[in-house]
Design an enzyme around this catalytic site. Structure first.
Site, PDB file in Angstrom:
ATOM      1  N   ARG A 282       0.817  -1.224   0.000  1.00 32.41           N
ATOM      2  CA  ARG A 282       0.000   0.000   0.000  1.00 32.41           C
ATOM      3  C   ARG A 282       0.846   1.267   0.000  1.00 32.41           C
ATOM      4  NH1 ARG A 282      -3.770  -2.939   3.588  1.00 32.41           N
ATOM      5  NH2 ARG A 282      -5.665  -3.317   2.395  1.00 32.41           N
ATOM      6  N   ILE A 411     -10.298   4.020  -4.233  1.00 28.78           N
ATOM      7  CA  ILE A 411     -10.931   2.713  -4.435  1.00 28.78           C
ATOM      8  C   ILE A 411      -9.883   1.598  -4.534  1.00 28.78           C
ATOM      9  CG2 ILE A 411     -12.405   1.364  -5.989  1.00 28.78           C
ATOM     10  CD1 ILE A 411     -13.651   4.067  -6.873  1.00 28.78           C
ATOM     11  N   PHE A 412      -8.773   1.891  -5.245  1.00 30.84           N
ATOM     12  CA  PHE A 412      -7.661   0.936  -5.376  1.00 30.84           C
ATOM     13  C   PHE A 412      -7.269   0.312  -4.039  1.00 30.84           C
ATOM     14  CE2 PHE A 412      -5.004   2.445  -9.299  1.00 30.84           C
ATOM     15  CZ  PHE A 412      -5.570   1.446 -10.069  1.00 30.84           C
ATOM     16  N   GLU A 413      -6.925  -0.969  -4.055  1.00 36.89           N
ATOM     17  CA  GLU A 413      -6.303  -1.662  -2.914  1.00 36.89           C
ATOM     18  C   GLU A 413      -7.086  -1.471  -1.614  1.00 36.89           C
ATOM     19  OE1 GLU A 413      -2.150  -0.710  -2.708  1.00 36.89           O
ATOM     20  OE2 GLU A 413      -1.876  -0.948  -4.872  1.00 36.89           O
ATOM     21  N   GLY A 414      -8.402  -1.493  -1.741  1.00 35.65           N
ATOM     22  CA  GLY A 414      -9.280  -1.301  -0.598  1.00 35.65           C
ATOM     23  C   GLY A 414      -9.864   0.098  -0.600  1.00 35.65           C
TER      24      GLY A 414
END
Length: 623
Positions: A282, A411-414
């Site tokens: 992340r 929105i990406f990666e959670g």
């Protein structure tokens, strides 16, 4: 299966995949418990001189390459990163930044991985996504953490040399709920046979190697899969609001045979591998977000001086000046958050699962606000495309593109909503360990009695520590000079935050996990406190070379953050959450259909959730 049973199953799957142990200390975990452990992050860990030298040289080389060989306007216009750009970056080692030198990579610290992405992200967000998806969630990171030596020697040199990797978890009907995963991997001799469809496979259209999550029986496992294996079809290349140069597709697996030796870890380790990988994976998003905000500051400063209205530069008008101040302070803080978190990752003496998640959540939300304010400052020119601006003789500033490109970061990666729930679960782990069955609505009377005893012992020791602390001492944190008052605020507020969490648990008990708006505000307060701490630490370091200027930025940021924290605390207990939830229920029931009258829906007809039918394989190889 009832909705309640489905929820319980999904919750259980997620809980099983969590890292439950805390072998290392965590600054953010203690922050949420009202224990401001500044000693865990200050002085911030430093890198060896040799690593710093190599990192600086690499970032300079990337800057020279971008300036000489990459045309971001071309990537936006054609919707594709040119093959020669990919090969050029591979030649610099940009696809193996954190891969060890013994496997053909550069073996650089995360700090310089993030600084490189910050640079690339400020210039071409689509290109930054290509690099980060490959290294942060693609094949390199899970193999570094969980792969066998044989797997590392087989795949990591290929990744470092420029063979692109992708991570495949999401499915048409599966987002953040892995319990519903339908792709299967069935053991057949020395192979597994994969069947299923994966959606939003960033890099999937051009990937050479894939990390695929598939169900092995009732559990989820992870595999390294050759992208050109028979039975794999990339059914389409998806188009999006922004990041038009990313190679994102829909990938179908039909009786795809994968050698059993390509299983990462053990059967059933898939979700744990994915979640652990993201602890450091992340970090790429805070890096690109910091780059976005720093670029926004540059444009805001230049435009604020160049544009004159009513006899004055627009940057001197208070309505615009406050926006410029927000962008400047936010840009400094986001770089501070990125630097601190990546240095903690390099240091390896802290568990950074919460810090990384807070960094991702905070950076993606705040950088989007900064870019939105830039578009507002630019006015009509902010809404106009760079190509159109240049065509009519003005500087082609891609403000609207940067805003569109950055929207996916939330929105990406959670998604931000999922991140808040995940952080909450980790942040209140100590409470759940002490009183888990007490607040569990399904616990038996005997279980609740035992939990009450454990909780009483825990809270008898913990609650008195929240009454007073160093934040009440006027001389505390004197080393930070003019910023000391802000750190005292962080310490006091950390204890207030912990008390508020306890009050919430006392009030709602087992229903607390469904009070998502309340928990989201708890997390947002913690994120602001983390960012304030990072900004003060960075300013204290920077001041040695830059004098008072870093203090001024950090001080302004902290004043802005304190106002946001005060507002969040007010809304913990004075809000319209219950009314909003009830009204939303009525909306879903169709009670207010009359509000939707008088419109036409331009949506193209089709099922809400589906998969492409037929079509040729659109996978392409970088040549």
């Amino acid at each position: 299966m009832t909705e309640h049973a489905k929820y319980a199953e999904s919750r259980a799957v997620g809980e099983q995949a969590r890292e439950k142990e805390w072998a290392l200390p965590s600054f953010a975990k203690q922050l949420f418990l009202g224990d401001f452990r500044l000693d865990l992050v200050y002085p911030a860990p430093k890198l060896p001189d040799e690593a710093t030298k190599r990192g600086e040289e690499f970032v300079r080389a990337v800057r020279r390459y971008l300036d000489a060989h990459v045309d971001p306007a071309l990537i936006e216009r054609t919707g594709q990163v040119p093959d020669e750009v990919v090969k050029g970056l591979a030649g610099l080692g940009a696809f193996g930044i954190t891969i060890g030198e013994e496997y053909g990579g550069l073996g650089l610290p995360y700090l310089y991985y993030c600084r490189a992405l910050m640079l690339v992200g400020s210039y071409s967000p689509a290109l930054a996504t290509l690099l980060s998806a490959h290294q942060s969630i693609g094949v390199p990171q899970p193999l570094k953490l969980f792969g066998t030596e044989e797997q590392k020697r087989e795949f990591l040199p290929r990744c470092a040399a420029g063979e692109i990797s992708a991570f495949l978890l999401t499915e048409p009907d599966v987002g953040s709920d892995p319990a519903r995963l339908s792709t299967t991997a069935v053991r057949d001799g020395d192979d597994y046979v994969l069947d299923g469809v994966k959606l939003w496979t960033t890099n999937g259209v051009v990937a050479d190697l894939l990390v695929v999550m598939a169900r092995t029986g009732k559990k989820i496992s992870a595999f390294v899969v050759e992208a050109d294996s028979p039975g794999i079809i990339v059914k389409r290349r998806n188009g999006f609001m922004g990041l038009r140069g990313i190679e994102n597709g829909v990938t179908e697996f039909a009786q795809v045979r994968v050698p059993a030796k390509n299983l990462i870890g053990r059967e059933g380790d898939g979700l744990r591998i994915a979640l652990t990988t993201l602890n450091t994976g992340r970090l790429s998003l805070p890096a690109t977000c910091a780059g976005n905000a720093k670029w926004a500051l540059k444009i805001a400063r230049e435009w604020g001086n160049a544009r004159v209205q009513w006899g004055h530069k627009i940057g001197t008008h208070e309505a615009v000046a406050t926006k410029i101040a927000f962008i400047a302070a936010t840009a400094y803080a986001l770089e501070a958050v990125m630097e601190l978190t990546s240095r903690l990752a390099d240091d390896k003496r802290n568990d950074i699962r919460i810090e990384a998640a807070l960094s991702k959540l905070y950076s993606t939300e705040m950088s989007y606000q900064a870019l939105d304010e830039l578009v507002q400052i630019r006015g009509g020119r902010g809404y106009e495309t760079a190509e159109s601006l240049a065509a009519r003789g003005e500087r082609g500033v891609p403000a609207e593109q940067m805003l569109r490109d950055s929207r996916i970061n939330r929105i990406f990666e959670g998604s931000s909503e999922i991140m808040r729930l995940m952080i909450t679960r980790e942040a209140v782990d100590a409470h759940l360990s002490a009183a888990g069955e007490l607040i569990n609505p399904e616990a038996s009377r005997q279980e609740r009695t035992q939990a009450l005893k454990r909780a009483s012992r825990f809270y008898a020791k913990w609650l008195p520590t929240l009454v007073a602390g160093t934040g009440n001492l006027p001389t505390a944190y004197a080393d930070f000079g003019p910023l000391a008052a802000h750190l005292r605020f962080v310490e006091r507020t950390s204890r207030k935050l912990a008390r508020s969490t306890f009050y919430g648990m006392s009030r709602w008990q087992g229903r607390l996990e469904h009070k998502q708006s309340f928990l989201g505000r708890i997390v947002d307060i913690g994120a602001e406190l983390f960012a304030m701490t990072a900004a003060c630490i960075k300013a204290e370091e920077d001041a040695k070379d830059l004098g008072r200027r870093p203090y001024e930025l950090a001080d302004t940021f902290c004043h802005q953050a304190r106002r946001r924290v005060d507002a969040l605390f007010d809304r913990l207990w004075d809000n319209s959450d219950a009314h909003d939830a009830r009204l939303a229920g009525y909306v879903l029931e169709g009670r207010y259909g009359f509000v939707e009258e008088g419109i036409l829906d331009p949506s193209i007809e089709g099922p809400w959730i589906g998969a492409p039918e037929g079509g040729e394989n659109v996978r392409r190889k970088i040549l």
